[in-house]
Enzyme design. Structure first.
Site, short mmCIF file in Angstrom:
data_model
loop_
_atom_site.label_atom_id
_atom_site.label_comp_id
_atom_site.label_asym_id
_atom_site.label_seq_id
_atom_site.Cartn_x
_atom_site.Cartn_y
_atom_site.Cartn_z
N ASP A 168 -8.92 1.22 -7.59
CA ASP A 168 -9.52 2.42 -8.16
C ASP A 168 -9.99 2.12 -9.58
OD1 ASP A 168 -10.09 4.97 -9.22
OD2 ASP A 168 -8.63 5.92 -7.90
N LYS A 212 -13.54 7.40 -15.60
CA LYS A 212 -13.55 8.21 -16.83
C LYS A 212 -12.68 7.56 -17.90
CE LYS A 212 -14.40 12.57 -14.44
NZ LYS A 212 -13.90 13.95 -14.15
N GLU A 231 0.86 -1.19 0.00
CA GLU A 231 0.00 0.00 0.00
C GLU A 231 0.89 1.24 0.00
OE1 GLU A 231 -2.56 2.46 -0.43
OE2 GLU A 231 -3.63 0.59 0.01
N ASP A 257 5.13 1.31 -4.45
CA ASP A 257 4.41 1.00 -5.69
C ASP A 257 4.45 -0.51 -5.95
OD1 ASP A 257 3.44 0.81 -8.27
OD2 ASP A 257 5.14 1.83 -9.20
N PHE A 271 -18.46 -0.42 3.62
CA PHE A 271 -18.89 0.23 2.38
C PHE A 271 -19.68 -0.75 1.52
CE2 PHE A 271 -18.12 1.17 -2.11
CZ PHE A 271 -18.55 2.49 -2.18
N GLU A 272 -19.21 -1.99 1.47
CA GLU A 272 -19.88 -3.00 0.64
C GLU A 272 -21.26 -3.32 1.20
OE1 GLU A 272 -18.86 -7.47 -1.12
OE2 GLU A 272 -17.45 -6.44 0.21
#
EC number: 2.1.1.33
Length: 238
Positions: A146, A150, A96, A123, A219-220
């Protein structure tokens, strides 16, 4: 604990080695006092500094032969900690970049006294290229990456063909890759890319049932009550 780089570090070199595009954006998150204390006290114990040398995972965890699972982008680490607690026979490496999430998981490691979990704050692509030996992983978890929804940002998505080839080079035969997302279009994107990788085979006809080992996040749960979907995609290395 580490040895000089060997093996297939050059997978997807043209697309990955010169990669100016990353799948994450570093944000200046605010640390709680508890997270900062966990970073100060526990990162020296459970953290693995990034270095371009291949890790000896058995030495890292102090035991031989235990299944090794890599989690990429563990967020605040709630699911990571629960999975590690429920599977003490397995060893987990969490990667992370965001400091509050690292502090949060370290705090949970301390509270739950987890000895089968290590953290690399770096990374994930570079960690895979330079720190993980070929054919060394029994599993890979990528939960709720993520989606970069877009279209002009799709190039930032973590799941790309070259990245999947890199993952495959680090997975043992029979190892699994588990991706979960709550963004349907990204689920379709992931499924399409994984189906095109000849070294992987789907464990289901298309999307897989949620395995018991993956906890439902807050959240789920909230999304399920609102009628939102979650897609689990699980492939196995041939």
């Amino acid at each position: 604990m580490a040895q000089e780089m060997t093996g297939n570090e050059n997978i997807g070199k043209e697309e990955l080695a010169r990669r100016p595009i990353r799948s994450f954006v570093l944000r200046q998150g605010r640390l709680t006092h508890a997270q900062q204390r966990a970073l100060d006290e526990l990162m020296p114990v459970f953290g693995v500094p990034y270095a371009p040398v291949i890790l000896d995972l058995d030495s890292l965890f102090g035991r031989e032969g235990s299944p090794k699972v890599l989690e990429i982008g563990f967020g605040m680490g709630d699911s990571t900690a629960k999975i590690a607690q429920s599977q003490p026979e397995c060893d987990f490496i969490g990667v992370e970049v965001h400091t509050p999430g690292v502090g949060s998981l370290l705090k949970q490691i301390g509270e739950l006294q987890l000895n089968n979990l290590r953290i690399i704050q770096h990374d994930a692509v570079e960690v895979l290229q330079h720190m993980i030996a070929d054919a060394s992983l029994d599993g890979v978890h990528i939960f709720f990456p993520d989606p970069w929804h877009k279209k002009r940002h799709h190039k930032r998505r973590l799941i790309q063909a070259a990245f999947v080839k890199l993952l495959c080079s680090k997975m043992k035969a029979g190892a699994y890759l588990h991706v979960a997302t709550d963004w349907q279009e990204y689920a379709e994107w992931v499924l399409d890319i994984l189906q095109q990788e000849p070294l992987l085979e789907n464990t289901a006809q298309s999307y897989a049932p949620k395995p018991d080992y993956r906890p439902l996040t807050k959240f789920e749960n909230r999304g399920i009550k609102l009628g939102h979907g979650v897609w689990d995609i699980i492939f196995r290395r041939k």
